[in-house]
Design a protein around this motif. Structure first.
Motif, PDB file in Angstrom:
ATOM      1  N   TYR A 196       0.832  -1.479  -0.067  1.00 13.62           N
ATOM      2  CA  TYR A 196      -0.135  -0.046   0.010  1.00 13.62           C
ATOM      3  C   TYR A 196       0.750   1.190   0.168  1.00 13.62           C
ATOM      4  O   TYR A 196       0.501   2.111  -0.414  1.00 13.62           O
ATOM      5  N   ARG A 197       2.031   1.212   0.713  1.00 16.57           N
ATOM      6  CA  ARG A 197       2.698   2.634   0.894  1.00 16.57           C
ATOM      7  C   ARG A 197       3.195   3.386  -0.383  1.00 16.57           C
ATOM      8  O   ARG A 197       3.309   4.366  -0.216  1.00 16.57           O
ATOM      9  N   GLY A 198       3.102   2.740  -1.494  1.00 22.38           N
ATOM     10  CA  GLY A 198       3.695   3.339  -2.613  1.00 22.38           C
ATOM     11  C   GLY A 198       2.626   4.312  -3.527  1.00 22.38           C
ATOM     12  O   GLY A 198       2.777   5.143  -4.180  1.00 22.38           O
ATOM     13  N   ARG A 199       1.411   4.128  -2.910  1.00 22.12           N
ATOM     14  CA  ARG A 199       0.252   4.828  -3.542  1.00 22.12           C
ATOM     15  C   ARG A 199       0.199   6.286  -3.061  1.00 22.12           C
ATOM     16  O   ARG A 199       0.297   6.765  -2.144  1.00 22.12           O
ATOM     17  N   SER A 200      -0.155   7.036  -4.102  1.00 22.94           N
ATOM     18  CA  SER A 200      -0.145   8.588  -3.853  1.00 22.94           C
ATOM     19  C   SER A 200      -1.769   8.763  -3.458  1.00 22.94           C
ATOM     20  O   SER A 200      -2.019  10.014  -2.932  1.00 22.94           O
ATOM     21  N   GLU A 201      -2.583   7.933  -3.646  1.00 23.09           N
ATOM     22  CA  GLU A 201      -4.071   8.118  -3.434  1.00 23.09           C
ATOM     23  C   GLU A 201      -4.499   6.824  -2.508  1.00 23.09           C
ATOM     24  O   GLU A 201      -4.312   5.741  -2.840  1.00 23.09           O
ATOM     25  N   ARG A 202      -4.839   7.252  -1.203  1.00 25.36           N
ATOM     26  CA  ARG A 202      -4.863   6.114  -0.187  1.00 25.36           C
ATOM     27  C   ARG A 202      -6.164   5.960   0.172  1.00 25.36           C
ATOM     28  O   ARG A 202      -6.801   5.385   1.275  1.00 25.36           O
ATOM     29  N   GLN A 203      -7.100   6.661  -0.205  1.00 26.32           N
ATOM     30  CA  GLN A 203      -8.609   6.921   0.276  1.00 26.32           C
ATOM     31  C   GLN A 203      -9.314   5.316   0.407  1.00 26.32           C
ATOM     32  O   GLN A 203      -9.804   4.791   1.319  1.00 26.32           O
ATOM     33  N   GLN A 204      -8.981   4.395  -0.699  1.00 32.85           N
ATOM     34  CA  GLN A 204      -9.549   3.115  -0.598  1.00 32.85           C
ATOM     35  C   GLN A 204      -8.908   2.241   0.478  1.00 32.85           C
ATOM     36  O   GLN A 204      -9.414   1.144   0.746  1.00 32.85           O
ATOM     37  N   ASP A 205      -7.949   2.697   1.017  1.00 28.62           N
ATOM     38  CA  ASP A 205      -7.101   1.873   2.146  1.00 28.62           C
ATOM     39  C   ASP A 205      -7.494   2.085   3.586  1.00 28.62           C
ATOM     40  O   ASP A 205      -7.393   1.511   4.455  1.00 28.62           O
ATOM     41  N   PHE A 206      -8.539   3.265   3.660  1.00 24.98           N
ATOM     42  CA  PHE A 206      -9.012   3.731   4.778  1.00 24.98           C
ATOM     43  C   PHE A 206     -10.274   3.004   5.329  1.00 24.98           C
ATOM     44  O   PHE A 206     -11.055   3.035   4.395  1.00 24.98           O
ATOM     45  N   LEU A 207     -10.254   2.275   6.333  1.00 24.39           N
ATOM     46  CA  LEU A 207     -11.316   1.385   6.717  1.00 24.39           C
ATOM     47  C   LEU A 207     -12.375   2.134   7.520  1.00 24.39           C
ATOM     48  O   LEU A 207     -13.376   2.072   7.364  1.00 24.39           O
ATOM     49  N   SER A 208     -11.996   3.120   8.186  1.00 20.97           N
ATOM     50  CA  SER A 208     -12.644   3.922   9.128  1.00 20.97           C
ATOM     51  C   SER A 208     -12.022   4.984   9.805  1.00 20.97           C
ATOM     52  O   SER A 208     -10.911   4.978   9.880  1.00 20.97           O
ATOM     53  N   HIS A 209     -12.661   6.148  10.332  1.00 19.65           N
ATOM     54  CA  HIS A 209     -12.154   7.281  10.924  1.00 19.65           C
ATOM     55  C   HIS A 209     -13.234   7.737  12.166  1.00 19.65           C
ATOM     56  O   HIS A 209     -14.598   7.776  11.823  1.00 19.65           O
ATOM     57  N   THR A 210     -12.684   7.931  13.290  1.00 15.09           N
ATOM     58  CA  THR A 210     -13.533   8.623  14.227  1.00 15.09           C
ATOM     59  C   THR A 210     -12.703   9.535  15.063  1.00 15.09           C
ATOM     60  O   THR A 210     -11.428   9.450  14.900  1.00 15.09           O
ATOM     61  N   GLY A 211     -13.402  10.649  15.547  1.00 14.37           N
ATOM     62  CA  GLY A 211     -12.475  11.662  16.044  1.00 14.37           C
ATOM     63  C   GLY A 211     -13.537  12.600  16.855  1.00 14.37           C
ATOM     64  O   GLY A 211     -14.639  12.687  16.837  1.00 14.37           O
ATOM     65  N   LYS A 212     -12.890  13.366  17.906  1.00 10.79           N
ATOM     66  CA  LYS A 212     -13.607  14.152  18.886  1.00 10.79           C
ATOM     67  C   LYS A 212     -12.704  14.995  19.538  1.00 10.79           C
ATOM     68  O   LYS A 212     -11.392  14.865  19.695  1.00 10.79           O
ATOM     69  N   ARG A 213     -13.195  16.360  19.669  1.00 14.74           N
ATOM     70  CA  ARG A 213     -12.487  17.254  20.273  1.00 14.74           C
ATOM     71  C   ARG A 213     -12.298  16.937  21.840  1.00 14.74           C
ATOM     72  O   ARG A 213     -12.945  17.480  22.603  1.00 14.74           O
ATOM     73  N   LEU A 214     -11.234  16.155  22.102  1.00 22.82           N
ATOM     74  CA  LEU A 214     -11.035  15.543  23.463  1.00 22.82           C
ATOM     75  C   LEU A 214      -9.765  15.205  23.426  1.00 22.82           C
ATOM     76  O   LEU A 214      -9.335  14.066  22.465  1.00 22.82           O
ATOM     77  N   GLY A 215      -8.774  15.859  24.029  1.00 23.01           N
ATOM     78  CA  GLY A 215      -7.442  15.509  24.052  1.00 23.01           C
ATOM     79  C   GLY A 215      -6.759  15.866  25.354  1.00 23.01           C
ATOM     80  O   GLY A 215      -7.279  15.990  26.382  1.00 23.01           O
ATOM     81  N   GLY A 216      -5.392  15.957  25.151  1.00 23.30           N
ATOM     82  CA  GLY A 216      -4.463  16.065  26.301  1.00 23.30           C
ATOM     83  C   GLY A 216      -4.870  17.086  27.187  1.00 23.30           C
ATOM     84  O   GLY A 216      -4.764  17.315  28.397  1.00 23.30           O
ATOM     85  N   ASN A 217      -5.210  18.501  26.577  1.00 20.06           N
ATOM     86  CA  ASN A 217      -5.699  19.648  27.338  1.00 20.06           C
ATOM     87  C   ASN A 217      -6.909  19.387  27.916  1.00 20.06           C
ATOM     88  O   ASN A 217      -7.065  19.967  29.250  1.00 20.06           O
ATOM     89  N   ASP A 218      -7.923  18.358  27.484  1.00 26.26           N
ATOM     90  CA  ASP A 218      -9.052  18.269  28.533  1.00 26.26           C
ATOM     91  C   ASP A 218      -8.759  17.397  29.709  1.00 26.26           C
ATOM     92  O   ASP A 218      -9.493  17.475  30.805  1.00 26.26           O
ATOM     93  N   LEU A 219      -7.768  16.460  29.596  1.00 27.50           N
ATOM     94  CA  LEU A 219      -7.249  15.896  30.586  1.00 27.50           C
ATOM     95  C   LEU A 219      -6.766  16.654  31.818  1.00 27.50           C
ATOM     96  O   LEU A 219      -6.950  16.359  32.961  1.00 27.50           O
ATOM     97  N   ASP A 220      -5.921  17.595  31.369  1.00 22.64           N
ATOM     98  CA  ASP A 220      -5.367  18.778  32.206  1.00 22.64           C
ATOM     99  C   ASP A 220      -6.463  19.288  32.776  1.00 22.64           C
ATOM    100  O   ASP A 220      -6.265  19.706  34.025  1.00 22.64           O
ATOM    101  N   ILE A 221      -7.389  19.819  32.154  1.00 27.02           N
ATOM    102  CA  ILE A 221      -8.445  20.654  32.627  1.00 27.02           C
ATOM    103  C   ILE A 221      -9.236  19.897  33.785  1.00 27.02           C
ATOM    104  O   ILE A 221      -9.528  20.440  34.627  1.00 27.02           O
TER     105      ILE A 221
END
Length: 455
Positions: A237-262
């Protein structure tokens, strides 16, 4: 010249590909490759003044000056009032910004993790313009420092971005944040700008070391966001310049180290300021003001907390509380704008408790000789909700991919916490778990991707 640019919530870094095909991180501040994502200005209009002067005689110069004319008309009086010498910008970034804020917390404008605000819902046009100015001023200075080392002009970059900049707002918030960063990068002099999910960037760095294909769940716990990317990786896979078909899923949230500090600061230090105490009537103290004091990554809550109305409210409450000496400490935080310093002690507690059983937080900025012993158990209790949310993100990524990962690759500043690792292992089961370079993986991946798509 091509670079990868991690404009992170906690730190900024720039990487370039060396002649030996290895990523080299450039020095940005006093022998360090990682520059804290902070800015301090003696007056917020000085940020506009700095950007306007840098853009003079460029294609953006006239339009920018006209759009900020009302602010720039008063800059002479502001500089005179601050007694700024010719050539003194009155703004600082990185560790220098932190040092200035600690010395003069009540006198200037300080912002930590500005990227955390870019996707905020309900921003007015003037607020978006101001965030563009903050990002532009920072990127201009960082780019200039990198170019001084390289002795070349940097023209092309891939900038890292979280999967979601905000917990709410959806794609509209994401687009708003990307637009702010694009405007800033273009004004700073980048001719070509692309973006890549930060967990994917970390994954690309990991992939370069694989000698067989794997399904990899990359969990990136940054300063402002936690992101998961489930990707097929390896030699096929790593030689491809277009990787969209290799991505099986994404998740994300505005929650990070700063929130742990807070969360750590809120649960550990706010009781010293009256949280969990009572009014003379016997009713519990309202917790909203304490949350506002700590929530340094929420523009609206911070604006409310530092407003004169909050000061008057706290002063009036002093006669109604059972422990006025504690509430007086919250008033000290409010009047002297000490929220960032308090949360910094939360961050230092989190870092120390990754290896130590306890940590003594120094809170002399609030009250002379004030300290608080924080234990690992107290930290775990404070961040339990955040840990659960991170585990849910990882579970959702696996569910969406409809397959199990061969390995979990952890990166980001908070990923080294044994509490996070233990929570993920308990939630996800016995999946092999590896730690990448907690700070450098994203920059390295951005650099490799930039070299590949701009070559």
């Amino acid at each position: 010249m091509i670079v990868g640019f991690d404009y992170g919530s906690s730190n900024c870094a720039i990487g370039t590909m060396a002649d030996d095909r290895q990523v080299r991180l450039l020095e940005l501040e006093a022998g360090r490759c990682y520059l804290p994502s902070t800015l301090y200005a003696q007056h917020n209009t000085l940020i506009v003044d700095f950007v306007a002067k840098q853009l003079a005689n460029t294609e953006y110069g006239n339009d920018y000056r006209q759009s900020r004319l009302a602010l720039l008309n008063g800059i002479g009086a502001i500089r005179q009032d601050l007694d700024l010498a010719t050539g003194d910008t009155g703004i600082h970034i990185g560790q220098a910004a932190i040092d200035e804020y600690i010395d003069f917390p009540e006198e200037g404008y300080f912002v930590k993790s500005p990227k955390s605000f870019f996707g905020a819902v309900g921003l007015k046009p003037q607020q978006i313009s101001f965030f563009e100015d903050i990002a532009t001023a920072m990127i201009m200075q960082i780019k200039h420092r990198a170019e001084q080392q390289l002795a070349q002009t940097i023209t092309h970059t891939v900038i890292g971005r979280p999967v979601n900049f905000q917990a709410v707002g959806g794609e509209q918030s994401n687009q708003q944040a990307v637009d702010i960063l694009t405007v800033a990068a273009k004004r700073a002099g980048f001719k070509e700008v692309e973006f890549l999910y930060e967990p994917l960037a970390a994954g690309i760095d990991y992939e370069s070391r694989l000698n067989q294909d794997q399904k990899v769940l990359v969990i990136d716990i940054g300063g402002g966001t936690s992101d998961c990317s489930f990707v097929q990786m390896g030699p096929s896979y790593r030689g491809r310049s277009e990787r969209q078909q290799d991505f099986l899923s994404h998740t994300g949230k505005r929650l990070g180290g700063n929130d742990l500090d807070i969360a750590t600061a809120y649960r550990s230090f706010m009781p010293l300021c009256g949280l969990d105490s009572t009014l003379k009537s016997g009713l519990p103290m309202p917790n909203q003001l304490y949350w506002q004091a700590c929530k340094i990554n929420d523009l609206h809550l911070q604006t409310e907390f530092y407003a004169q109305a909050s000061s008057r409210h706290l002063q009036a409450m002093l006669k109604d509380v059972s422990e006025p000496e504690k509430l007086a400490r919250l008033l000290t935080i409010q009047q002297n704008k000490l929220g960032h310093q308090v949360v910094r002690q939360g961050e230092l507690s989190k870092i120390a408790l990754s290896s130590d059983a306890h940590y003594v937080a120094e809170l002399g900025c609030i009250d002379d000789d004030l300290t608080k012993l924080v234990t690992q158990t107290q930290l775990q209790d404070a961040i339990a909700d955040s840990l659960q949310q991170i585990c849910i993100l990882a579970q959702d990524a696996i569910t969406s991919a409809q397959t199990q990962p061969d390995v979990i690759y952890l990166t980001g500043g908070s990923a080294q916490s044994p509490l996070i690792k233990a929570a993920l292992q308990q939630s996800l089961g016995d999946i092999p778990m590896l730690n990448g370079d907690n700070f450098g993986s994203v920059t390295a991946g951005l650099t490799k991707w930039a070299t590949q798509i701009f070559k």
